[in-house]
Write an enzyme that holds these catalytic residues in place. Sequence first.
Site, PDB file in Angstrom:
ATOM      1  N   HIS A  80      32.109  30.794  35.616  1.00 21.65           N
ATOM      2  CA  HIS A  80      32.115  32.265  35.612  1.00 21.65           C
ATOM      3  C   HIS A  80      33.490  32.832  35.271  1.00 21.65           C
ATOM      4  O   HIS A  80      33.761  34.002  35.501  1.00 21.65           O
ATOM      5  CB  HIS A  80      31.655  32.827  36.964  1.00 21.65           C
ATOM      6  N   GLY A 127      28.631  24.503  49.136  1.00 25.43           N
ATOM      7  CA  GLY A 127      28.583  25.955  49.348  1.00 25.43           C
ATOM      8  C   GLY A 127      27.997  26.752  48.204  1.00 25.43           C
ATOM      9  O   GLY A 127      28.346  27.908  48.016  1.00 25.43           O
ATOM     10  N   CYS A 170      50.396  47.756  23.755  1.00 23.40           N
ATOM     11  CA  CYS A 170      49.643  48.607  22.825  1.00 23.40           C
ATOM     12  C   CYS A 170      48.839  49.699  23.522  1.00 23.40           C
ATOM     13  O   CYS A 170      48.215  50.525  22.863  1.00 23.40           O
ATOM     14  CB  CYS A 170      48.725  47.759  21.952  1.00 23.40           C
ATOM     15  N   ASN A 229      33.021  29.945  41.376  1.00 22.94           N
ATOM     16  CA  ASN A 229      33.973  30.891  41.970  1.00 22.94           C
ATOM     17  C   ASN A 229      35.004  31.359  40.954  1.00 22.94           C
ATOM     18  O   ASN A 229      35.415  30.606  40.075  1.00 22.94           O
ATOM     19  CB  ASN A 229      34.674  30.240  43.168  1.00 22.94           C
ATOM     20  N   CYS A 232      44.672  41.758  27.159  1.00 22.70           N
ATOM     21  CA  CYS A 232      44.405  43.046  26.522  1.00 22.70           C
ATOM     22  C   CYS A 232      43.213  42.919  25.581  1.00 22.70           C
ATOM     23  O   CYS A 232      43.164  42.021  24.754  1.00 22.70           O
ATOM     24  CB  CYS A 232      45.634  43.506  25.751  1.00 22.70           C
TER      25      CYS A 232
HETATM   26 ZN   LIG Z   1      47.513  45.243  23.923  1.00 22.30          ZN
END
Ligand SMILES: [Zn+2]
Length: 255
Positions: free
Chosen positions: A126, A197, A159, A107, A134
């Site tokens: 995951h 589950g 940025c 999950n 960024c």
């Molecule tokens: Zn950045």
Amino acid sequence: MEQDILRLAREVALAERILVITGAGLSADSGLPTYRGLGGLYNGLTPEGMPIERVLSGPMLREKPALCWKYLAELGKACLNAQPNAGHFAIAELQRRKPECWVLTQNIDGYHRLAGCVAERLIEIHGELAPLFCQSCGREDRELEAHLQRPLPPLCPQCGGILRPPVVLFEEMLPEKAIADLHQQLEQGFDLLLLVGTTASFPYIREPVQQTRWRGGFTAEINPAFTDLSQSVVLHLPGRALDVLPKLMSHIFRH
Ligand SMILES: [Zn+2]
């Protein structure tokens, strides 16, 4: 099923090395839609006429970030609008009381952390939907909720680069650290493995189940439905994690 819960409680009480593997069914108890990996929020095609596996892929994030983010945002809103349930809290308590209990989750909602799981023994195979970072300068950004109110894709305030979540999109590799942690722990082996589950039987689920059985450990599954792995475990408890796990814990730690 009460007898089976008692049997599992006895096994858990005796076990030291425990691996709990959780999947979409646990989050579904929190009201999140069940999805396979990132997918099954949508069955079939998106309104753009593409499979969800394509819009939520690494290549799509690079080529059409706004389209990919349209669906990341839906996942983000679903996760922000729900919360951990009694099943998550029971697993966190088990981890606190069993210093060698690990949690491996498919999950991406981060609910194990929110419920108080021990982060050092949590493997998010995951990845997670937050915090964003960024792609250009690497800056971390904790404003997922605010970004979802603005035009997409979200941009870096430093940025102007495009932000993304640390989640494994389709066609992307599983995180190296998560894989390394899992293999290191599997080498030590587990006394008990509990599936909660999970639906899709990926190698990183099948292998621990087989290996635990082969080494003489106990295997169990909590899932209202039968899965690919129901016949591979010793005990299948056909209930919801939300109901079964708190009962299980009350039998183990009564005093
Ligand atoms: Zn950045």
